[in-house]
Design an enzyme around this catalytic site. Structure first.
Site, mmCIF file in Angstrom:
data_model
loop_
_atom_site.group_PDB
_atom_site.id
_atom_site.type_symbol
_atom_site.label_atom_id
_atom_site.label_comp_id
_atom_site.label_asym_id
_atom_site.label_seq_id
_atom_site.Cartn_x
_atom_site.Cartn_y
_atom_site.Cartn_z
ATOM 1 N N PHE A 11 0.816 -1.213 0.000
ATOM 2 C CA PHE A 11 0.000 0.000 0.000
ATOM 3 C C PHE A 11 0.853 1.267 0.000
ATOM 4 C CE2 PHE A 11 -2.071 2.764 3.393
ATOM 5 C CZ PHE A 11 -2.764 3.557 2.499
ATOM 6 N N ILE A 12 1.652 1.464 1.015
ATOM 7 C CA ILE A 12 2.457 2.691 1.113
ATOM 8 C C ILE A 12 3.612 2.654 0.114
ATOM 9 C CG2 ILE A 12 3.872 4.146 2.618
ATOM 10 C CD1 ILE A 12 2.241 3.156 4.980
ATOM 11 N N THR A 95 10.757 -12.706 10.310
ATOM 12 C CA THR A 95 10.839 -12.008 9.025
ATOM 13 C C THR A 95 11.163 -10.536 9.199
ATOM 14 O OG1 THR A 95 9.274 -13.560 8.020
ATOM 15 C CG2 THR A 95 9.590 -11.433 6.921
ATOM 16 N N ALA A 119 10.677 1.872 8.019
ATOM 17 C CA ALA A 119 9.290 2.038 8.450
ATOM 18 C C ALA A 119 9.084 1.321 9.777
ATOM 19 C CB ALA A 119 8.339 1.483 7.395
ATOM 20 N N TYR A 151 4.423 -7.839 16.693
ATOM 21 C CA TYR A 151 4.701 -6.844 15.656
ATOM 22 C C TYR A 151 5.439 -5.648 16.246
ATOM 23 C CZ TYR A 151 3.934 -3.544 11.832
ATOM 24 O OH TYR A 151 4.114 -2.636 10.824
ATOM 25 N N LYS A 155 9.243 -4.326 15.311
ATOM 26 C CA LYS A 155 9.529 -2.973 14.840
ATOM 27 C C LYS A 155 10.486 -2.247 15.781
ATOM 28 C CE LYS A 155 7.455 -2.715 10.936
ATOM 29 N NZ LYS A 155 8.246 -2.511 9.717
#
Length: 324
Positions: A11-12, A95, A119, A151, A155
């Protein structure tokens, strides 16, 4: 400028590709199409300045060459979306962390120092209270690390890797903590709320609100996000820069549903669904999530040009065109 975008069919990432092609830059997108879609980048495939490689960044044998070619790298590749995060908690960690480290290692081995934009996500802030989330505040992760938080952990690890590689190897890095980005090409398949609401309202179906609907979010249009990322990249530092990317006006999910119904002119109703029914397991949601954009506005000149209403109207028109 030569621009490499990992996860660029997402998407981005696809909007970043479109943005840089419009500037006359040369763009190379690599994506394994696990969540990205070829249709997102199909309009660019015949552009002589655009190149697409369908590969997994974890195993792609030409990564070193692509990194050495690039003046700027946007690292967008990741396992994303609530449904996938809950269903594949180990893959999320393995991942997301390994891909970022492999990319940064390739930059070091290439001997070239492109600007690197990593990101990250507002998820790293964890379950904070009703405050504007700013880059200098402590981050909270629930003890026991339920799958909900894998998640965020991945990040946060990416952020630590980016900062460490910047300082130890002199790579100009910026970490962009992205907040609830919405707009064209986003799919509701993995739990994104806005495209799901819009499609349900256009079809006259009930809008399914997970939880009580009182949780609030601050949404930003993807076309503003990519301009922010471009301008932030110019501030990439060998000390590493961490910056929120978003808007600071909140709306509850219930009120978002009502707004979508109103703008569609739909007869849809609102159906609430508890988290266990929605996700197939217990889920810890965040009641409020609003970024402080003070640092962002200190660093860059851009200000959002898309209101939430304008974004919704644009998405409604696109879905109506697809449905007819």
């Amino acid at each position: 400028m030569h621009v490499l975008i990992t996860g660029g069919a997402g998407f981005i990432g696809s909007h970043l590709a479109e943005y840089h092609l419009a500037l006359g830059d040369k763009v190379h997108v690599v994506d394994d199409l696990s969540t990205g879609q070829l249709s997102n980048i199909a309009p660019f495939l015949d552009d002589p300045h655009f190149r697409f490689t369908e590969q997994d960044i974890l195993t792609w044998c030409e990564l070193d060459h692509a990194v050495g070619w690039a003046d700027r790298i946007y690292h967008m590749a990741a396992v994303v979306g609530v449904f996938r995060v809950l269903a594949e908690p180990i893959k999320v960690l393995a991942t997301n962390i390994a891909a970022c480290e492999r990319l940064l290692r390739a930059v070091v081995h290439g001997g070239w120092r492109p600007q690197v934009v990593i990101a990250s996500s507002s998820e790293v802030y964890g379950p904070q209270g009703r405050v504007a989330l700013h880059e200098g505040m402590p981050l909270l992760i629930t003890p026991g690390a339920p799958p909900r938080w894998n998640y965020a952990i991945s990040k946060l690890a990416d952020e630590a890797l980016g900062i460490s590689y910047a300082r130890q190897h002199g790579i100009p890095v910026v970490i962009a903590r992205l907040f609830n980005t919405v707009g064209p090409r986003q799919t509701g398949r993995y739990g994104m709320v806005v495209p799901r609401f819009v499609r349900q309202a256009v079809r006259g179906e009930p809008l399914t609100v997970f939880g009580d609907g009182l949780q609030s979010r601050a949404f930003i249009d993807v076309r503003d996000t990519v301009r922010y990322l471009d301008q932030l990249a110019q501030h990439a530092s060998t000390e590493g820069v961490i910056c929120n990317v978003g808007r600071d006006d909140e709306i509850t999910i219930e009120n978002l549903a009502r707004k979508v119904i109103e703008r569609v002119g739909s007869t849809s109703t609102i159906l609430t669904m508890d988290y266990e029914a929605a996700y197939g397991q217990a889920y810890e949601d965040i009641p409020h999530r609003r970024p402080s954009v003070r640092k962002l506005h200190e660093l860059v000149e851009h200000r959002p040009t898309w209101t939430l209403d304008a974004t919704l109207d644009d998405l409604i028109a696109r879905v109506r065109a697809e449905e007819t």
